[in-house]
Design an enzyme around this catalytic site. Structure first.
Site, short mmCIF file in Angstrom:
data_model
loop_
_atom_site.label_atom_id
_atom_site.label_comp_id
_atom_site.label_asym_id
_atom_site.label_seq_id
_atom_site.Cartn_x
_atom_site.Cartn_y
_atom_site.Cartn_z
N ASP A 54 -3.99 -22.98 65.45
CA ASP A 54 -3.53 -22.24 64.27
C ASP A 54 -4.15 -22.99 63.09
O ASP A 54 -5.17 -23.68 63.27
CB ASP A 54 -1.98 -22.23 64.19
CG ASP A 54 -1.44 -21.27 63.12
OD1 ASP A 54 -1.36 -20.06 63.39
OD2 ASP A 54 -1.10 -21.72 62.01
N LYS A 113 6.06 -21.65 68.96
CA LYS A 113 5.12 -22.15 67.96
C LYS A 113 5.40 -23.63 67.75
O LYS A 113 6.50 -24.10 68.05
CB LYS A 113 5.32 -21.39 66.63
CG LYS A 113 4.15 -21.48 65.69
CD LYS A 113 3.06 -20.46 66.00
CE LYS A 113 1.84 -20.68 65.14
NZ LYS A 113 0.86 -19.61 65.27
P1 NDP Z 1 -7.81 -22.37 59.53
O1 NDP Z 1 -7.21 -23.72 59.39
O2 NDP Z 1 -9.03 -22.21 60.35
O3 NDP Z 1 -8.11 -21.75 58.10
C1 NDP Z 1 -7.09 -21.59 57.16
C2 NDP Z 1 -7.69 -21.06 55.88
O4 NDP Z 1 -6.62 -20.71 55.01
C3 NDP Z 1 -8.53 -22.09 55.15
O5 NDP Z 1 -9.53 -21.47 54.43
C4 NDP Z 1 -7.50 -22.74 54.23
O6 NDP Z 1 -8.08 -23.32 53.07
C5 NDP Z 1 -6.64 -21.56 53.85
N1 NDP Z 1 -5.28 -22.04 53.54
C6 NDP Z 1 -4.44 -22.72 54.36
N2 NDP Z 1 -3.29 -23.04 53.75
C7 NDP Z 1 -3.42 -22.55 52.50
C8 NDP Z 1 -2.57 -22.55 51.38
N3 NDP Z 1 -1.36 -23.14 51.41
N4 NDP Z 1 -3.03 -21.93 50.26
C9 NDP Z 1 -4.24 -21.32 50.24
N5 NDP Z 1 -5.09 -21.30 51.27
C10 NDP Z 1 -4.69 -21.90 52.39
O7 NDP Z 1 -6.61 -21.45 60.09
P2 NDP Z 1 -6.72 -20.03 60.79
O8 NDP Z 1 -7.84 -19.26 60.23
O9 NDP Z 1 -6.63 -20.25 62.25
O10 NDP Z 1 -5.34 -19.36 60.35
C11 NDP Z 1 -5.20 -18.56 59.17
C12 NDP Z 1 -3.96 -17.69 59.29
O11 NDP Z 1 -4.09 -16.84 60.45
C13 NDP Z 1 -2.65 -18.42 59.47
O12 NDP Z 1 -1.61 -17.69 58.84
C14 NDP Z 1 -2.42 -18.38 60.97
O13 NDP Z 1 -1.08 -18.52 61.32
C15 NDP Z 1 -2.93 -16.99 61.28
N6 NDP Z 1 -3.31 -16.74 62.67
C16 NDP Z 1 -4.25 -17.52 63.29
C17 NDP Z 1 -4.59 -17.25 64.60
C18 NDP Z 1 -5.69 -17.99 65.28
O14 NDP Z 1 -6.06 -17.57 66.38
N7 NDP Z 1 -6.27 -19.03 64.70
C19 NDP Z 1 -3.90 -16.20 65.38
C20 NDP Z 1 -3.02 -15.37 64.59
C21 NDP Z 1 -2.72 -15.67 63.29
P3 NDP Z 1 -8.13 -24.91 52.96
O15 NDP Z 1 -9.24 -25.33 53.88
O16 NDP Z 1 -8.41 -25.16 51.53
O17 NDP Z 1 -6.79 -25.42 53.39
#
Ligand code: NDP
Length: 449
Positions: free
Chosen positions: A169, A129
């Site tokens: 991510d 990662k």
């Molecule tokens: P994105 O950046 O596309 O979206 C993240 C979302 O989570 C946004 O809505 C963001 O809101 C919110 N968020 C992020 N940080 C915080 C925080 N500290 N508090 C509250 N809300 C938060 O990321 P992904 O959708 O790709 O990833 C989301 C999760 O899924 C993560 O844990 C990631 O590790 C996991 N994941 C992702 C994969 C992928 O293929 N993308 C694969 C497997 C797991 P805001 O815009 O306000 O920050």
């Protein structure tokens, strides 16, 4: 937190001592070790803890300076990370996160989880990662490009299609992967498609990769429901986040006959009893790069936006935390349970605190850990690597069919392992033990390296 087996306490203590201040990493290790008591008891080859100690130590940790110039001509400075955790099963594989909260402890927790998740996919990929404390929010495309180019100018020497294959991510989507791939190609003078996944469809990307994590999580829940003779039909769901994973989880819930009534971002959450309007959400988040409050304003009186309180207070039957680590705590779990929630499945990595998991267990709410439920993203990345290696590109239908089958295989593997260890229905134990034994056995076979 559940106590550890006597033989595993010194292993955990050593992890804490050797990695001071890395709380998320300690939490991720503890969660896996909690499941390993019965394994150590049954298998003398793990009893001295040697292979487990080695597994907790990354093979390589890279930290580097990332200087870049903003639109005003000011020099900015960020820190880049890549933790190459374990390559027993294949090249290191795992995403890059760009978020101001990123530090070594976050990257290590994510890399550690990734080892077991990748093993569960059955697709010969190791765990790694990376990321940076860079915040893409509010930055122009040109600034994001300059940052990505500077980041790759160091990272390129550590990665490769047979070595280490990053992906997206939080904060890293198609735009960032494009800039990163462009710079890699320029520096190396190689069109090495398999070096990054999550690429655009015109330049080596796979159908369904964008949708894969969210879709896969919902397929997993569908299998959990089917296993007890139930289905999504008519069920209400709450999905936290409104990024890549959340959006496509919402889409698949709707396709399977459920209704997502709330989603969130880091500023607040929106509740819409008639169901989230996905076309508008995609428009606001993916095209305009706007905030959830913009979505709520566009929806008018049908949607209720709240900037305070917890999204988990919204009554639902299915809860899918898809935002970030430790976003669902003990009080949230208690609220979900008392509101009649049936299933909690992690689309995000480690979004549920250990105390919250205890509450869900005690209330008989079925719980799926991220390393199993969100493995569809990395699995489809591995399918992208397969297509790159054979210079092929599959149809959407074929890629989605593969994803669905992989998720079912992970689901069944978790349940079978849980049964084998006398913990019927315990997806946490099943995922941890099944992933661990595959990696640990391979490490033993490969010798002390
Ligand atoms: P994105 O950046 O596309 O979206 C993240 C979302 O989570 C946004 O809505 C963001 O809101 C919110 N968020 C992020 N940080 C915080 C925080 N500290 N508090 C509250 N809300 C938060 O990321 P992904 O959708 O790709 O990833 C989301 C999760 O899924 C993560 O844990 C990631 O590790 C996991 N994941 C992702 C994969 C992928 O293929 N993308 C694969 C497997 C797991 P805001 O815009 O306000 O920050």
């Amino acid at each position: 937190m559940p106590v550890l087996d006597q033989q595993l306490i010194p292993v955990f203590d050593e992890v804490v001592t050797r990695n001071p201040g890395e709380n998320e990493f300690h939490q991720a290790v503890h969660e896996v070790l909690e499941s390993l008591g019965p394994v150590v008891a049954k298998h003398p080859e793990y009893a001295d803890g040697e292979v487990i100690r080695r597994l907790c130590e990354p093979e390589r940790q890279i930290i580097f300076r990332v200087p870049w110039v903003d639109d005003a001509g000011k020099v900015r400075l960020n820190r880049g990370f890549r933790v190459e955790f374990n390559s027993a099963l294949g090249p290191y594989k795992g995403g890059l996160r760009f978020h101001p909260s990123v530090y070594l402890g976050i990257v290590k927790f994510l890399g550690f989880e990734q080892i077991f998740k990748n093993a569960l996919t059955g697709l010969s990929i190791g765990g790694g990662k990376g990321g940076s404390d860079f915040d893409p929010k509010g930055r122009s495309d040109a600034e994001v490009m300059r940052f990505c180019q500077s980041f790759m100018t160091e990272l390129y020497r550590h990665i490769g299609e047979y070595t280490d294959v990053p992906a997206g991510d939080i904060g890293v989507g198609g735009r960032e992967i494009g800039y990163l791939f462009g710079q890699y190609k320029r520096i190396t003078n190689r069109y090495e498609s398999g070096v990054l996944t999550g690429k655009g469809l015109d330049w080596g990307g796979s159908q369904v990769r964008t949708e894969a994590t969210g879709y896969g999580t919902v397929y997993f829940v569908n299998d959990m429901l089917t296993a007890v003779g139930d289905s999504f039909d008519g069920k209400t769901a709450v999905v936290s986040g409104s990024g890549n994973v959340a959006i496509y989880a919402i889409e698949k819930v709707h396709q399977l006959g459920g209704r997502v009534i709330a989603c969130s971002d880091s500023n607040g959450y929106v509740v819409e009893e008639n169901g989230i309007d996905l076309d508008l959400l995609k428009e606001v988040k993916e095209v305009r790069r706007g905030r959830l409050v913009d979505y709520a304003q566009a929806r008018g009186s049908g949607a209720h936006y709240s900037a305070t309180g917890s999204i988990w207070s919204v009554p639902c039957q299915i809860a899918l935390p898809c935002a970030t680590q430790n976003e669902l705590d003990e009080a949230d779990a208690a609220a979900l349970a008392s509101n009649g929630c049936l299933v909690v499945a992690e689309g995000a990595n480690m979004p549920t605190t250990p105390e919250a998991i205890d509450v869900l267990r005690a209330a008989n709410v079925r719980f799926a850990p991220g390393k199993a439920a969100n493995a569809g993203g990395v699995a489809t990345s591995a399918l992208e690597m397969q297509q790159n290696a054979s210079r092929d590109s599959w149809s959407f239908e074929h890629a989605e069919e593969r994803l669905e089958k992989i998720m079912r295989a992970i689901h069944d593997r978790c349940l079978e392992t849980a049964d084998e260890y006398g913990a019927t229905g315990d997806y946490v134990l099943g995922a941890n033990i099944s992933g661990f034994t595959q990696v640990a056995d391979t490490m033993l076979a490969l010798g002390i390296i």
